[in-house]
Scaffold this active site. Structure first.
Site, mmCIF file in Angstrom:
data_model
loop_
_atom_site.group_PDB
_atom_site.id
_atom_site.type_symbol
_atom_site.label_atom_id
_atom_site.label_comp_id
_atom_site.label_asym_id
_atom_site.label_seq_id
_atom_site.Cartn_x
_atom_site.Cartn_y
_atom_site.Cartn_z
ATOM 1 C CG ASP A 22 -2.336 2.373 6.489
ATOM 2 O OD1 ASP A 22 -2.724 2.003 5.362
ATOM 3 O OD2 ASP A 22 -2.466 3.542 6.902
ATOM 4 C CG ASP A 81 -1.732 1.205 1.410
ATOM 5 O OD1 ASP A 81 -2.260 1.689 0.397
ATOM 6 O OD2 ASP A 81 -1.864 1.699 2.549
#
Length: 392
Positions: free
Chosen positions: A173, A8
């Site tokens: 996250d 990410d």
């Protein structure tokens, strides 16, 4: 053996702070930014931007219309980009080393406005010719018209590059994105930014170190906390109905089913068009509610067809017209609606509801998990029913 890593971007490689954007918009005169953000979310403005379905100009125009202030495109862009902070040098060095030992990819929910900004940052501050120079392949939501946590976004990256899930590590996250990866059999590393987590901790000398196991801790057993001594408050004609719009994770879906079973709901309606959920994952969170509760998936555009006549449909959503949940008397027949974990109830579904309620929040955190919100609503319905039960 892990051979591939999908990263990410925001919160993992690039530091971000959404409060910075909120404060920047407030400095431009938008004092009720939280309300504006909620309305923009309900209109799918941010989703459309992240999927590349609207242009930068259309986004700026929509923001002007929502805030009612004649801000310039540049003012909006600067405030919107203020949430983008920096690329720590040690993370960039780590990526260089990891590329020597693994096939590295990027999968990011982002938009063209932010893309242009952080690409310029990389070139100006780090002499790196964009993110594409740091990965074998980058996948941006505004380019591929798919967003996490949709399973299709993960499948797209896997299929495009002939990656095996069990040989691939996904680093993110956001828990709901991790949950989808787990469902697909992908190895995962959850970076808990709020607790100071950093990818640097999990890699050494260009290789993966010891990974922490990912455990979704939101759904823990409450067996035997309550005695089953509540009188039967409803029959099949007036029991409450729970509706979930576009839910992304099996854990949340199962959690709603379990919740409905504790309250005595008539049924659970799950409105969704494209996502596939593993029954085993839903069953794990739903526990014995999986078999005892009437639940089903229905098309997103026809969920109201499954609500009997006479039911009032109430959305749990913060809108300008919403009333506080503790200021209303619930009707005898009520359907409680909750929405997508990231973006709430979609506007077209919200317009099908009779009214909206919000839950007051007194602390610095201004959001609830979808199961928590549904639980507060349904147990307020139950509390009011208990107060009037037998008085009729």
């Amino acid at each position: 053996m892990i051979k591939n890593i999908i990263f990410d971007l925001g919160g993992v490689i690039l530091n971000i702070d959404f409060d910075k954007a909120a404060n920047a918009f407030k400095e431009l005169g938008i004092k009720n930014f939280e309300d504006l953000y909620s309305r923009a979310t309900q209109s799918n403005l941010f989703v459309d931007l992240e999927l590349g379905r609207i242009s930068d100009k259309q986004f700026y125009g929509a923001m002007r219309e929502l805030c009612g202030i004649n801000l310039s495109d540049e003012q909006i862009k600067t405030a919107w980009n203020s949430l983008l902070l920096d690329f720590p040098q040690n993370r960039l060095e780590l990526l260089k080393e990891l590329n020597k030992n693994y096939r590295c990819f990027l999968l990011s929910n982002t938009n063209k406005i932010h893309y242009d900004s952080y690409q310029q940052e990389l070139r100006a501050e780090h002499n790196i010719d964009g993110l594409e120079a740091m990965f074998e392949k980058c996948y941006f939501s505004h380019d591929i018209d798919i967003r996490k946590p949709d399973a299709e976004s993960f499948k797209y990256v896997l299929e495009q590059n002939n990656l095996k899930p069990e040989e691939t590590l996904f680093v993110d996250d956001t828990a709901i994105n991790i949950d989808t990866a787990v469902d697909l059999g992908i190895q995962t590393l959850y970076i808990n930014v709020e607790k100071g987590d950093d990818i640097i901790k999990y890699f050494e000398n260009g290789k993966i170190g010891k990974l922490k196991p990912y455990i979704n801790t939101e759904y823990t057993s409450a067996t035997n906390l309550f005695k089953d001594n509540t009188p039967k408050l409803w029959n099949d004609d007036n029991a409450p109905i729970l509706v979930g719009i576009g839910l992304r994770t099996p854990a949340n879906i199962g959690g709603l089913i379990r919740l409905a079973g504790t309250v005595g709901c008539k049924k659970v309606i799950l409105a969704d068009d494209k996502l596939e959920h593993k029954a085993s994952k839903i069953k794990k969170a739903a526990t014995n509610g999986f078999k005892k509760v009437d639940w089903k998936f229905v098309p997103l555009n026809s969920w109201t067809d499954h609500i009997p006549e006479g039911y009032e449909i109430i959305a749990m959503e913060t809108t300008p017209d919403a009333k506080m949940i503790y200021d209303v008397d619930f009707p005898e027949k009520v359907a409680i609606v909750v929405g997508d974990e990231s973006y709430g109830i979609y506007m077209d579904s919200l317009q099908k509801c009779d009214s909206q309620l919000y839950i007051p929040m007194n602390g610095p955190v201004k959001s609830l998990n979808v199961v928590q919100a549904a639980g507060i609503a349904l147990y307020e319905v139950l509390r009011q029913r208990l107060m009037t039960f037998g008085k009729g």
